[in-house]
Design a protein around this motif. Structure first.
Motif, PDB file in Angstrom:
ATOM      1  N   ILE A  41      -1.615  15.305  -3.216  1.00  0.00           N
ATOM      2  CA  ILE A  41      -2.352  14.042  -3.364  1.00  0.00           C
ATOM      3  C   ILE A  41      -1.590  12.849  -2.754  1.00  0.00           C
ATOM      4  CG2 ILE A  41      -3.402  12.441  -5.028  1.00  0.00           C
ATOM      5  CD1 ILE A  41      -4.967  14.996  -4.824  1.00  0.00           C
ATOM      6  N   PRO A  42      -0.329  12.614  -3.176  1.00  0.00           N
ATOM      7  CA  PRO A  42       0.380  11.488  -2.547  1.00  0.00           C
ATOM      8  C   PRO A  42       0.483  11.651  -1.032  1.00  0.00           C
ATOM      9  CG  PRO A  42       1.663  12.413  -4.376  1.00  0.00           C
ATOM     10  CD  PRO A  42       0.484  13.297  -4.198  1.00  0.00           C
ATOM     11  N   LEU A  53      -8.964   6.974  -2.809  1.00  0.00           N
ATOM     12  CA  LEU A  53      -8.618   7.255  -4.210  1.00  0.00           C
ATOM     13  C   LEU A  53      -9.843   7.789  -4.948  1.00  0.00           C
ATOM     14  CD1 LEU A  53      -6.437   4.084  -5.044  1.00  0.00           C
ATOM     15  CD2 LEU A  53      -5.605   6.423  -4.761  1.00  0.00           C
ATOM     16  N   LEU A  94      -5.662   7.828 -10.435  1.00  0.00           N
ATOM     17  CA  LEU A  94      -6.374   7.454  -9.199  1.00  0.00           C
ATOM     18  C   LEU A  94      -7.388   6.350  -9.494  1.00  0.00           C
ATOM     19  CD1 LEU A  94      -6.984  11.014  -7.646  1.00  0.00           C
ATOM     20  CD2 LEU A  94      -5.382   9.296  -6.809  1.00  0.00           C
ATOM     21  N   ALA A 140       0.732  18.037  -5.801  1.00  0.00           N
ATOM     22  CA  ALA A 140       1.737  17.371  -4.960  1.00  0.00           C
ATOM     23  C   ALA A 140       1.163  16.965  -3.603  1.00  0.00           C
ATOM     24  CB  ALA A 140       2.944  18.275  -4.772  1.00  0.00           C
ATOM     25  N   LEU A 188      -2.572   6.229   5.203  1.00  0.00           N
ATOM     26  CA  LEU A 188      -1.853   4.972   5.463  1.00  0.00           C
ATOM     27  C   LEU A 188      -1.199   4.979   6.841  1.00  0.00           C
ATOM     28  CD1 LEU A 188      -0.151   4.249   2.016  1.00  0.00           C
ATOM     29  CD2 LEU A 188      -1.826   2.816   3.190  1.00  0.00           C
ATOM     30  N   ILE A 220      -2.651  10.589   0.795  1.00  0.00           N
ATOM     31  CA  ILE A 220      -2.757   9.117   0.867  1.00  0.00           C
ATOM     32  C   ILE A 220      -1.801   8.580   1.935  1.00  0.00           C
ATOM     33  CG2 ILE A 220      -2.513   6.952  -0.423  1.00  0.00           C
ATOM     34  CD1 ILE A 220      -3.166   8.629  -2.976  1.00  0.00           C
ATOM     35  N   THR A 221      -0.608   9.136   1.997  1.00  0.00           N
ATOM     36  CA  THR A 221       0.356   8.708   3.027  1.00  0.00           C
ATOM     37  C   THR A 221      -0.193   8.973   4.427  1.00  0.00           C
ATOM     38  OG1 THR A 221       2.216   9.096   1.540  1.00  0.00           O
ATOM     39  CG2 THR A 221       2.720   9.032   3.887  1.00  0.00           C
ATOM     40  N   ILE A 241       1.961   7.712  -7.590  1.00  0.00           N
ATOM     41  CA  ILE A 241       1.374   9.009  -7.982  1.00  0.00           C
ATOM     42  C   ILE A 241       2.477  10.075  -8.111  1.00  0.00           C
ATOM     43  CG2 ILE A 241      -0.283  10.827  -7.356  1.00  0.00           C
ATOM     44  CD1 ILE A 241      -1.832   8.601  -5.817  1.00  0.00           C
ATOM     45  N   THR A 242       3.415  10.057  -7.178  1.00  0.00           N
ATOM     46  CA  THR A 242       4.533  11.006  -7.245  1.00  0.00           C
ATOM     47  C   THR A 242       5.333  10.813  -8.527  1.00  0.00           C
ATOM     48  OG1 THR A 242       4.664  11.114  -4.844  1.00  0.00           O
ATOM     49  CG2 THR A 242       6.621  11.808  -6.049  1.00  0.00           C
ATOM     50  N   PRO A 278       1.199   6.095  -2.902  1.00  0.00           N
ATOM     51  CA  PRO A 278       1.614   7.503  -3.010  1.00  0.00           C
ATOM     52  C   PRO A 278       2.823   7.665  -3.917  1.00  0.00           C
ATOM     53  CG  PRO A 278       1.382   6.834  -0.699  1.00  0.00           C
ATOM     54  CD  PRO A 278       1.193   5.601  -1.514  1.00  0.00           C
ATOM     55  N   CYS A 279       3.739   6.721  -3.852  1.00  0.00           N
ATOM     56  CA  CYS A 279       4.966   6.797  -4.656  1.00  0.00           C
ATOM     57  C   CYS A 279       4.653   6.724  -6.157  1.00  0.00           C
ATOM     58  CB  CYS A 279       5.893   5.671  -4.233  1.00  0.00           C
ATOM     59  SG  CYS A 279       7.430   5.647  -5.129  1.00  0.00           S
ATOM     60  N   LEU A 304       3.471  12.474 -11.260  1.00  0.00           N
ATOM     61  CA  LEU A 304       3.567  13.939 -11.148  1.00  0.00           C
ATOM     62  C   LEU A 304       4.941  14.442 -11.594  1.00  0.00           C
ATOM     63  CD1 LEU A 304       1.742  14.628  -7.760  1.00  0.00           C
ATOM     64  CD2 LEU A 304       1.071  15.459 -10.026  1.00  0.00           C
ATOM     65  N   LEU A 339       0.829  -1.216   0.000  1.00  0.00           N
ATOM     66  CA  LEU A 339       0.000   0.000   0.000  1.00  0.00           C
ATOM     67  C   LEU A 339       0.858   1.259   0.000  1.00  0.00           C
ATOM     68  CD1 LEU A 339      -2.868  -1.094   2.381  1.00  0.00           C
ATOM     69  CD2 LEU A 339      -3.191  -0.053   0.137  1.00  0.00           C
ATOM     70  N   VAL A 390      -8.073   2.638   1.286  1.00  0.00           N
ATOM     71  CA  VAL A 390      -7.284   3.399   0.296  1.00  0.00           C
ATOM     72  C   VAL A 390      -8.081   3.558  -0.996  1.00  0.00           C
ATOM     73  CG1 VAL A 390      -5.221   3.327  -1.171  1.00  0.00           C
ATOM     74  CG2 VAL A 390      -5.025   2.889   1.280  1.00  0.00           C
ATOM     75  N   LYS A 394      -7.199   1.990  -8.275  1.00  0.00           N
ATOM     76  CA  LYS A 394      -8.225   1.277  -7.497  1.00  0.00           C
ATOM     77  C   LYS A 394      -8.279  -0.209  -7.857  1.00  0.00           C
ATOM     78  CE  LYS A 394     -12.253   3.318  -7.510  1.00  0.00           C
ATOM     79  NZ  LYS A 394     -13.298   4.138  -8.183  1.00  0.00           N
TER      80      LYS A 394
END
Lengths: 295, 295
Positions: free
Chosen positions: B8-9, B37, A37, B6, B16, B12-13, A12-13, A9-10, A16, A5, B33, A41
């Motif tokens: 967004i990630p 999302l 996103l 930036a 988590l 989510i973190t 998505i980064t 985020p990684c 970006l 999980l 999660v 899912k």
């Protein structure tokens, strides 16, 4: 290895970062992120993280139309690395244990992390590189086993990682050849992040030295869903495999082979898997408990 | 300030991290999660990041049923901070400029980042804190303006941030009172992350010293969609407002008031907004160009 999980985020980064290398406007970036996103899912957590990271790059491409946003960066990294290549060679030549030093040079290429922040036109800090190599803080150092394994090996398959880093790999590859080994190097068939392609290894001066093959795809790490037959053949033929960086570790950790991974653990998920701390450096022989899939 | 892509990630973190503090299994975490999302696809980027971060905590609560996952951590942070409180007071008493030192103590409380990693039972490293305070690397230091503004102020409204940090705030609040100022402190009405609530300021020994009011909600920063009338009244009455940490900066930056922000820029988005580097420390007076909304 499986996606965790914490990879979400990684991923998505990564998307970006790639979008920000292009000239698309904020609204388009938002649309791209929304698409990502949605896709995240339904990802398969049983797949390696790199397979799911590929989605980020596919989405970035879909919304920007830029096939190789890292092209300029890759050329810059190769250039910077080539500037210090003679010094790296000298270091190996003047060292007590040439092979061990060459391995540390190759790992340093992964530590430097030829990412987007390196592209400021400044030359690499060779004094820092020298210090890094001298004091390389191995959390796992299976060099003794590597040495032993190398003695009884003829065919080495070298799974490459990034542009820039590939110049550091050249130092190790040349040392392996000097010791009478036959080396085959694999690179990506197309652009993904700053991963080395045929063009990069040509720039790095490797195409005249070593047989280079392509993975058959432009996926991070080794994506077995679309791997080239050449890759499979060389992988199977090899007595010893050297796999550089996280992407290759994520995808080769559970494949039965005499593989040595060389990398810096640049995320918690990889560090956890290896049982080391975040940002630790390892030279680690593949462990049977990681899986026993046949290629 | 507005939410950036930036964020967004990071959102989510945050979810988590919160999920990992509870005992729910991996499947439930994945469902949480996925819900997040979905929700992130429709967020309003014109709102402050903290408003959208609230979604992460709401989702974590929805899937775990744990109302205050940071409770144990908050108590531990208060305890650790109270252990060194006498030394912090001593530092202020022996300093040339008591107010400036007290401000730096309060900012140090934000620098320490009483996050989940502090909870190892170890006492705080006072020598490091002392060094941090002595060499505080201000990227923006509007202390001269603060001093001037304080001279002509009677009513100070202090917008609190985290548990643990609140003990460091106590040092500054006591210094303000010593100088004859009337101080009102605001805390959250309910748990969100490790933000200080009434229980925390009671533990920190602040309830006997200063008037404490609640924000009326358990949102990060100052959420004007459900703010208490008390907060509005005290905010309007104040001659000078001290706002600690990122959440308060994200929500008060564009509100017309004589506000001084004290924080460490713990993300690129905040750093960019302030025109400083990531991880820089600032004591910054609110700037007119950030907006002129009336509360």
């Amino acid at each position: 290895m499986k996606t965790s999980l914490a990879c979400i985020p990684c991923i998505i980064t990564q998307c970006l970062t790639t979008l920000n290398l292009t000239r698309v406007d904020e609204e388009k970036k938002k649309s791209a992120v929304n698409k990502l996103l949605e896709k995240l899912k339904t990802i398969d957590y049983d797949l390696p993280p790199s397979y799911n990271s590929d989605i980020a790059y596919a989405v970035a491409y879909e919304f920007t139309g830029v096939k190789d946003p890292y092209l300029k960066l890759k050329k810059e990294c190769n250039k910077l690395a080539l500037e210090i290549y003679p010094k790296l060679k000298e270091m190996v030549e003047h060292s007590k244990d040439r092979m061990y030093t060459a391995i540390k040079v190759a790992i340093e290429g992964n530590i430097i992390d030829f990412g987007i922040n390196i592209n400021k036109g400044k030359p690499l800090d060779f004094q820092k590189i020298l210090r890094d190599i001298k004091e390389m803080p191995f959390a796992i150092d299976d060099y003794k086993e590597f040495e032993k394994s190398l003695d009884s090996s003829t065919n080495i398959f070298y799974v490459g990682d990034n542009a820039g880093e590939i110049v550091f790999d050249r130092v190790l590859i040349e040392e392996l050849i000097r010791c009478g080994k036959k080396v085959v190097l694999s690179v990506k068939s197309g652009p993904v992040i700053n991963d080395a392609t045929l063009e990069d290894v040509r720039e790095a001066g490797l195409t005249d030295i070593v047989k280079v093959i392509e993975t058959g795809n432009s996926s991070i790490g080794v994506n077995f869903r679309s791997i080239s037959q050449k890759f499979v053949d060389e992988f199977k033929k090899a007595d010893l495999i050297i796999a550089k960086g996280q992407g290759n570790f994520e995808t080769l950790d559970n494949i039965e082979a005499n593989t040595f991974f060389m990398l810096k653990a640049k995320c918690e998920t990889i560090a956890n898997k290896l049982g080391v701390e975040y940002l630790d450096v390892v030279l680690v022989k593949r462990r049977h408990e990681w899986g026993s899939k046949k290629i």
